[in-house]
Write a protein that holds these residues in place. Structure first.
Motif, PDB file in Angstrom:
ATOM      1  N   ASP A  91     118.063  49.896  15.670  1.00  0.00           N
ATOM      2  CA  ASP A  91     117.286  51.204  15.800  1.00  0.00           C
ATOM      3  C   ASP A  91     116.314  51.236  14.559  1.00  0.00           C
ATOM      4  OD1 ASP A  91     116.482  53.598  16.611  1.00  0.00           O
ATOM      5  OD2 ASP A  91     118.419  54.746  15.788  1.00  0.00           O
ATOM      6  N   SER A  92     115.339  50.775  14.723  1.00  0.00           N
ATOM      7  CA  SER A  92     114.142  50.675  13.563  1.00  0.00           C
ATOM      8  C   SER A  92     113.609  52.036  13.476  1.00  0.00           C
ATOM      9  CB  SER A  92     113.101  49.613  13.884  1.00  0.00           C
ATOM     10  OG  SER A  92     113.872  48.355  14.000  1.00  0.00           O
ATOM     11  N   GLU A  93     112.841  52.119  12.383  1.00  0.00           N
ATOM     12  CA  GLU A  93     112.031  53.431  12.071  1.00  0.00           C
ATOM     13  C   GLU A  93     110.624  53.431  12.779  1.00  0.00           C
ATOM     14  OE1 GLU A  93     111.507  54.169   7.908  1.00  0.00           O
ATOM     15  OE2 GLU A  93     113.542  54.658   7.677  1.00  0.00           O
ATOM     16  N   THR A  94     110.127  54.406  12.995  1.00  0.00           N
ATOM     17  CA  THR A  94     108.919  54.441  13.753  1.00  0.00           C
ATOM     18  C   THR A  94     107.985  55.406  12.467  1.00  0.00           C
ATOM     19  OG1 THR A  94     109.336  56.674  15.029  1.00  0.00           O
ATOM     20  CG2 THR A  94     109.605  54.493  16.084  1.00  0.00           C
ATOM     21  N   GLU A  95     106.616  55.394  12.750  1.00  0.00           N
ATOM     22  CA  GLU A  95     105.720  56.105  11.917  1.00  0.00           C
ATOM     23  C   GLU A  95     104.358  56.497  12.709  1.00  0.00           C
ATOM     24  OE1 GLU A  95     105.255  53.906   8.466  1.00  0.00           O
ATOM     25  OE2 GLU A  95     104.038  52.170   9.386  1.00  0.00           O
ATOM     26  N   LEU A  96     103.832  57.462  12.042  1.00  0.00           N
ATOM     27  CA  LEU A  96     102.448  57.691  12.907  1.00  0.00           C
ATOM     28  C   LEU A  96     101.422  56.961  12.814  1.00  0.00           C
ATOM     29  CD1 LEU A  96     102.044  61.180  11.284  1.00  0.00           C
ATOM     30  CD2 LEU A  96     102.710  60.803  13.788  1.00  0.00           C
ATOM     31  N   GLU A 156     116.952  65.714  12.652  1.00  0.00           N
ATOM     32  CA  GLU A 156     118.265  66.012  12.246  1.00  0.00           C
ATOM     33  C   GLU A 156     117.841  67.223  11.240  1.00  0.00           C
ATOM     34  OE1 GLU A 156     122.169  64.569  10.071  1.00  0.00           O
ATOM     35  OE2 GLU A 156     120.761  63.228  10.791  1.00  0.00           O
ATOM     36  N   GLY A 157     118.736  68.254  11.562  1.00  0.00           N
ATOM     37  CA  GLY A 157     118.361  69.580  10.699  1.00  0.00           C
ATOM     38  C   GLY A 157     117.179  70.449  10.900  1.00  0.00           C
ATOM     39  N   GLU A 158     116.251  70.046  11.815  1.00  0.00           N
ATOM     40  CA  GLU A 158     115.102  70.947  12.283  1.00  0.00           C
ATOM     41  C   GLU A 158     115.329  71.094  13.793  1.00  0.00           C
ATOM     42  OE1 GLU A 158     111.595  69.170  11.179  1.00  0.00           O
ATOM     43  OE2 GLU A 158     112.338  68.274   9.106  1.00  0.00           O
ATOM     44  N   ASP A 159     115.743  72.556  14.030  1.00  0.00           N
ATOM     45  CA  ASP A 159     116.057  72.757  15.242  1.00  0.00           C
ATOM     46  C   ASP A 159     114.715  73.311  16.311  1.00  0.00           C
ATOM     47  OD1 ASP A 159     118.669  72.239  15.160  1.00  0.00           O
ATOM     48  OD2 ASP A 159     119.100  74.421  14.179  1.00  0.00           O
ATOM     49  N   ASP A 160     113.807  73.779  15.397  1.00  0.00           N
ATOM     50  CA  ASP A 160     112.595  74.284  16.089  1.00  0.00           C
ATOM     51  C   ASP A 160     111.416  73.115  16.284  1.00  0.00           C
ATOM     52  OD1 ASP A 160     110.318  74.715  13.953  1.00  0.00           O
ATOM     53  OD2 ASP A 160     111.987  74.988  13.094  1.00  0.00           O
ATOM     54  N   PHE A 161     110.488  73.240  16.945  1.00  0.00           N
ATOM     55  CA  PHE A 161     109.699  72.340  17.004  1.00  0.00           C
ATOM     56  C   PHE A 161     108.178  72.453  16.265  1.00  0.00           C
ATOM     57  CE2 PHE A 161     109.106  74.957  21.020  1.00  0.00           C
ATOM     58  CZ  PHE A 161     108.284  75.464  20.788  1.00  0.00           C
ATOM     59  N   GLY A 162     108.368  73.430  15.500  1.00  0.00           N
ATOM     60  CA  GLY A 162     107.076  73.740  14.608  1.00  0.00           C
ATOM     61  C   GLY A 162     106.542  72.278  13.804  1.00  0.00           C
ATOM     62  N   ASP A 163     105.354  72.210  13.544  1.00  0.00           N
ATOM     63  CA  ASP A 163     104.812  70.970  12.779  1.00  0.00           C
ATOM     64  C   ASP A 163     104.684  71.108  11.219  1.00  0.00           C
ATOM     65  OD1 ASP A 163     103.411  68.711  11.999  1.00  0.00           O
ATOM     66  OD2 ASP A 163     101.648  69.306  13.278  1.00  0.00           O
ATOM     67  N   GLN A 164     105.531  70.505  10.499  1.00  0.00           N
ATOM     68  CA  GLN A 164     105.443  70.340   9.178  1.00  0.00           C
ATOM     69  C   GLN A 164     104.684  69.514   8.541  1.00  0.00           C
ATOM     70  OE1 GLN A 164     109.387  71.190   6.969  1.00  0.00           O
ATOM     71  NE2 GLN A 164     110.204  71.605   9.055  1.00  0.00           N
ATOM     72  N   HIS A 165     103.941  68.767   9.499  1.00  0.00           N
ATOM     73  CA  HIS A 165     103.143  67.607   8.906  1.00  0.00           C
ATOM     74  C   HIS A 165     101.594  67.660   9.352  1.00  0.00           C
ATOM     75  CE1 HIS A 165     100.917  63.832   9.190  1.00  0.00           C
ATOM     76  NE2 HIS A 165     101.842  63.116   8.324  1.00  0.00           N
ATOM     77  N   GLY A 166     101.343  68.348  10.110  1.00  0.00           N
ATOM     78  CA  GLY A 166     100.079  68.525  10.898  1.00  0.00           C
ATOM     79  C   GLY A 166      99.494  67.582  11.770  1.00  0.00           C
ATOM     80  N   HIS A 167     100.103  66.373  11.848  1.00  0.00           N
ATOM     81  CA  HIS A 167      99.609  65.211  12.793  1.00  0.00           C
ATOM     82  C   HIS A 167      99.875  65.822  14.297  1.00  0.00           C
ATOM     83  CE1 HIS A 167      99.207  61.537  15.188  1.00  0.00           C
ATOM     84  NE2 HIS A 167      98.552  61.020  14.144  1.00  0.00           N
ATOM     85  N   GLY A 168     100.884  66.362  14.461  1.00  0.00           N
ATOM     86  CA  GLY A 168     101.118  66.778  16.032  1.00  0.00           C
ATOM     87  C   GLY A 168     100.239  67.790  16.530  1.00  0.00           C
ATOM     88  N   ASP A 200     109.360  63.398  11.522  1.00  0.00           N
ATOM     89  CA  ASP A 200     109.662  64.400  10.466  1.00  0.00           C
ATOM     90  C   ASP A 200     108.360  64.782   9.778  1.00  0.00           C
ATOM     91  OD1 ASP A 200     109.099  62.367   8.882  1.00  0.00           O
ATOM     92  OD2 ASP A 200     111.369  62.152   8.211  1.00  0.00           O
ATOM     93  N   LYS A 201     108.515  65.499   8.749  1.00  0.00           N
ATOM     94  CA  LYS A 201     107.457  66.121   7.864  1.00  0.00           C
ATOM     95  C   LYS A 201     106.911  65.017   7.126  1.00  0.00           C
ATOM     96  CE  LYS A 201     110.419  67.457   4.090  1.00  0.00           C
ATOM     97  NZ  LYS A 201     110.768  68.533   3.355  1.00  0.00           N
ATOM     98  N   LYS A 202     107.170  63.565   7.060  1.00  0.00           N
ATOM     99  CA  LYS A 202     106.792  62.591   6.336  1.00  0.00           C
ATOM    100  C   LYS A 202     106.097  61.859   7.403  1.00  0.00           C
ATOM    101  CE  LYS A 202     109.498  62.360   2.418  1.00  0.00           C
ATOM    102  NZ  LYS A 202     110.329  61.608   1.409  1.00  0.00           N
ATOM    103  N   GLY A 203     106.226  61.841   8.679  1.00  0.00           N
ATOM    104  CA  GLY A 203     105.772  61.211   9.894  1.00  0.00           C
ATOM    105  C   GLY A 203     106.427  60.063  10.245  1.00  0.00           C
TER     106      GLY A 203
END
Length: 233
Positions: A91-96, A156-168, A200-203
């Protein structure tokens, strides 16, 4: 005197035996934990493989034919011997993927939107009406240029779908920003946007969260999916 010595010697032997057992067991347990990795396990059929490793408490179902589980190398090999197992992948990591978006205050048509001929489609009233688009990204934040119909978070730990990064949010704008003399105009300004938060917020995210997001999109009948992320095989 002899009886006391014998009792003392017997106690010393018992202590030595217990100490040796602990020295053997503790490193083995630590090594097992260190050697465990998270894997995606795909099955050929919906019923799961009847292997002891799949009964572990760390197993989490993703879809009817895919689970994610913590396995040691020996457990992985045991799973591979089951004929119902189609594949086992880490289960590898993904990134933006990289993106550069800088909308102005007055409405603009982004370069990409202009060069795919979106304006011609808009003039014929093809604006994405009744099309449900799921954006698998960092989420989507509330914005006057966007209408978000709903969404979900698999971080994990983020129940809402608000964007803390900006890309989405930026990607959602390119897809469906309203034609309202503000910000930018999207490719399909009347489409229905759904935020599927898998980064997540780091993409960063994982293949397993991406799979969960795709499964949610299928279950909720999305017509189109946008995924701006990649990973390593």
């Amino acid at each position: 005197m002899n009886q006391a010595f014998i009792r003392l010697f017997s106690m010393f032997q018992a202590f030595l035996l217990v100490s040796l057992l602990l020295l053997q067991l503790v490193p083995a347990h630590a090594a097992a934990s260190a050697d465990s990795k998270t894997y995606l396990i795909g099955f050929k059929k919906q019923e799961r493989a009847k292997v002891r490793a799949i009964q572990r408490s760390s197993v989490e179902p993703l879809t009817g034919q895919i689970v994610v589980a913590e396995l040691t190398e020996s457990e992985k090999q045991a799973m591979l011997e089951d004929e119902n197992v189609a594949y086992i992948e880490e289960d590898s990591e993904t990134e933006l993927a990289e993106a550069s978006l800088s909308p102005g205050q007055s409405q603009q048509v982004p370069w990409g939107v202009e060069h795919i001929g979106a304006a011609a489609a808009h003039s014929q009233q093809y604006k994405g009406q009744r099309i449900k688009i799921g954006v698998l990204d960092t989420g989507i934040s509330a914005h006057p240029d966007l209408e978000i119909k709903g969404g979900v978070s698999y971080i994990e730990g983020e129940d809402d779908f608000g964007d803390q990064h900006g890309h989405g949010t930026a990607v959602a704008g390119v897809i469906a920003a309203r034609d309202n003399d503000f910000g930018i105009v999207g490719v399909a300004p009347e489409a229905e946007l759904y935020a599927i938060k898998v980064l997540d917020k780091k993409g960063h995210g994982t293949y397993s969260s991406m799979i969960q997001g795709i499964e949610w999109a299928i279950q909720n009948r999305m017509n189109i999916l946008s995924i701006s992320a990649g990973g390593y095989v």
